[in-house]
Design an enzyme around this catalytic site. Structure first.
Site, PDB file in Angstrom:
ATOM      1  N   SER A  81      67.998 -23.513  40.923  1.00  0.00           N
ATOM      2  CA  SER A  81      68.168 -23.483  42.376  1.00  0.00           C
ATOM      3  C   SER A  81      67.069 -22.644  42.992  1.00  0.00           C
ATOM      4  CB  SER A  81      69.528 -22.881  42.732  1.00  0.00           C
ATOM      5  OG  SER A  81      69.656 -22.828  44.136  1.00  0.00           O
ATOM      6  N   GLY A 113      70.487 -17.168  47.713  1.00  0.00           N
ATOM      7  CA  GLY A 113      71.888 -16.808  47.953  1.00  0.00           C
ATOM      8  C   GLY A 113      72.748 -17.254  46.779  1.00  0.00           C
ATOM      9  N   ASP A 121      75.660 -28.344  43.016  1.00  0.00           N
ATOM     10  CA  ASP A 121      75.492 -28.981  44.315  1.00  0.00           C
ATOM     11  C   ASP A 121      76.757 -28.641  45.084  1.00  0.00           C
ATOM     12  OD1 ASP A 121      73.703 -30.553  45.968  1.00  0.00           O
ATOM     13  OD2 ASP A 121      75.385 -31.929  46.104  1.00  0.00           O
ATOM     14  N   PHE A 144      75.426 -16.663  53.025  1.00  0.00           N
ATOM     15  CA  PHE A 144      74.319 -17.524  53.456  1.00  0.00           C
ATOM     16  C   PHE A 144      74.913 -18.786  54.084  1.00  0.00           C
ATOM     17  CE2 PHE A 144      74.481 -20.890  50.229  1.00  0.00           C
ATOM     18  CZ  PHE A 144      75.215 -20.280  49.229  1.00  0.00           C
ATOM     19  N   TYR A 169      76.676 -21.580  55.902  1.00  0.00           N
ATOM     20  CA  TYR A 169      77.775 -21.681  56.865  1.00  0.00           C
ATOM     21  C   TYR A 169      78.797 -20.545  56.728  1.00  0.00           C
ATOM     22  CZ  TYR A 169      75.894 -26.419  57.240  1.00  0.00           C
ATOM     23  OH  TYR A 169      75.059 -27.494  57.419  1.00  0.00           O
ATOM     24  N   ASP A 170      78.515 -19.544  55.901  1.00  0.00           N
ATOM     25  CA  ASP A 170      79.501 -18.481  55.644  1.00  0.00           C
ATOM     26  C   ASP A 170      80.067 -17.835  56.916  1.00  0.00           C
ATOM     27  OD1 ASP A 170      79.741 -18.694  52.923  1.00  0.00           O
ATOM     28  OD2 ASP A 170      78.239 -17.176  52.471  1.00  0.00           O
ATOM     29  N   LYS A 222      84.125 -12.741  48.213  1.00  0.00           N
ATOM     30  CA  LYS A 222      83.679 -14.140  48.219  1.00  0.00           C
ATOM     31  C   LYS A 222      83.485 -14.623  46.778  1.00  0.00           C
ATOM     32  CE  LYS A 222      80.252 -17.518  49.492  1.00  0.00           C
ATOM     33  NZ  LYS A 222      78.879 -17.861  49.856  1.00  0.00           N
TER      34      LYS A 222
HETATM   35  P1  IMP Z   1      72.669 -27.698  47.978  1.00  0.00           P
HETATM   36  O1  IMP Z   1      73.844 -27.440  47.066  1.00  0.00           O
HETATM   37  O2  IMP Z   1      71.445 -26.962  47.535  1.00  0.00           O
HETATM   38  O3  IMP Z   1      72.455 -29.139  48.265  1.00  0.00           O
HETATM   39  O4  IMP Z   1      72.971 -27.031  49.383  1.00  0.00           O
HETATM   40  C1  IMP Z   1      74.229 -26.781  49.783  1.00  0.00           C
HETATM   41  C2  IMP Z   1      74.261 -26.372  51.252  1.00  0.00           C
HETATM   42  O5  IMP Z   1      75.651 -26.256  51.560  1.00  0.00           O
HETATM   43  C3  IMP Z   1      73.657 -24.996  51.495  1.00  0.00           C
HETATM   44  O6  IMP Z   1      72.346 -25.073  51.949  1.00  0.00           O
HETATM   45  C4  IMP Z   1      74.580 -24.458  52.581  1.00  0.00           C
HETATM   46  O7  IMP Z   1      74.188 -24.956  53.819  1.00  0.00           O
HETATM   47  C5  IMP Z   1      75.922 -25.080  52.235  1.00  0.00           C
HETATM   48  N1  IMP Z   1      76.675 -24.189  51.325  1.00  0.00           N
HETATM   49  C6  IMP Z   1      76.974 -24.391  50.021  1.00  0.00           C
HETATM   50  N2  IMP Z   1      77.637 -23.350  49.502  1.00  0.00           N
HETATM   51  C7  IMP Z   1      77.738 -22.461  50.500  1.00  0.00           C
HETATM   52  C8  IMP Z   1      78.308 -21.153  50.556  1.00  0.00           C
HETATM   53  O8  IMP Z   1      78.810 -20.579  49.590  1.00  0.00           O
HETATM   54  N3  IMP Z   1      78.227 -20.566  51.764  1.00  0.00           N
HETATM   55  C9  IMP Z   1      77.669 -21.140  52.855  1.00  0.00           C
HETATM   56  N4  IMP Z   1      77.092 -22.328  52.847  1.00  0.00           N
HETATM   57  C10 IMP Z   1      77.131 -22.996  51.675  1.00  0.00           C
END
Ligand code: IMP
Length: 196
Positions: free
Chosen positions: A7, A11, A69, A152, A154-155, A175
């Site tokens: 990743s 965050g 993901d 990070f 939408y938290d 969390k």
């Molecule tokens: P990906 O898993 O890298 O495709 O991105 C997931 C997206 O979902 C992140 O960029 C955040 O916008 C949102 N997201 C996933 N997990 C969290 C979390 O634990 N807190 C806040 N936003 C999250």
């Protein structure tokens, strides 16, 4: 056990590392390995995207790779932003702008209909293509105005069920104990232990 966590989201790396503290799994992030790989996440589900990320990087590095993901499913928005959470509103937006867009779209939704959940699928792929997957969720709701600046994404908009504060305000340890990512990782640890 040494595992690469695929990743670029610092965050997520911070959270996964904290969750695995004290275990015998050691996480190496792409940044630790000075790798800048952007995998195109063109799957239509969390599991597809987690497997795409982990298998692409396991194939390149010839090492076991863990990827997650994740995203936010908001019931009043028909499950959006869902797998498109990172790109909600278009690729040009910053995290804070995406958060504000979500709050704007939810502004007329009454409290009882503001239910949502974070979802995370973890995939571990070995260089030979063998894989393990685990899913975790945390239920909650979307508040009216962002609160806090911890975590990070939408938290600051997400109030986990049974708590008075958003993930933007709650301590990281809280969390990391109840989150979708921690639930998925816990299941993944059990799968790894069972595999030996
Ligand atoms: P990906 O898993 O890298 O495709 O991105 C997931 C997206 O979902 C992140 O960029 C955040 O916008 C949102 N997201 C996933 N997990 C969290 C979390 O634990 N807190 C806040 N936003 C999250």
């Amino acid at each position: 056990m040494d595992i690469v966590f695929a990743s670029n989201n610092q965050g997520k790396v911070r959270e996964v590392r904290a969750m695995l503290e004290g275990s015998d799994i050691r996480i190496h992030s792409l940044a630790d390995l000075e790798l800048h790989i952007d995998v195109v996440e063109d799957g239509h589900s969390f599991i597809e995207n987690a497997l795409i990320k982990a298998s692409t990087i396991a194939g390149l590095l010839k090492r076991p790779v863990l990827a997650d993901d994740s995203g936010l499913e908001v019931d009043a928005l028909g499950g959006a932003p869902g797998v498109y959470s990172a790109r909600y509103g278009g690729p040009g937006l910053k995290d804070e702008e995406r958060l504000q867009l979500l709050l704007d779209e939810m502004k007329d939704v009454p409290d009882a209909k503001r239910t949502a959940r974070f979802v995370c699928v973890m995939a571990l792929v070995d260089p030979d293509g063998t894989n393990l997957t685990a899913r975790g969720t945390v239920e909650g709701s979307i508040i009216h105005e962002a609160q806090g600046n911890g975590g990070f994404g939408y938290d600051p908009a997400f109030l986990p069920r049974g708590y008075q504060d958003t993930f933007g305000i709650l301590p990281a340890e809280t969390k990391n104990r109840i989150s979708h990512r921690s639930m998925a990782l816990l299941k993944m640890k059990k799968l790894l232990e069972a595999r030996g």
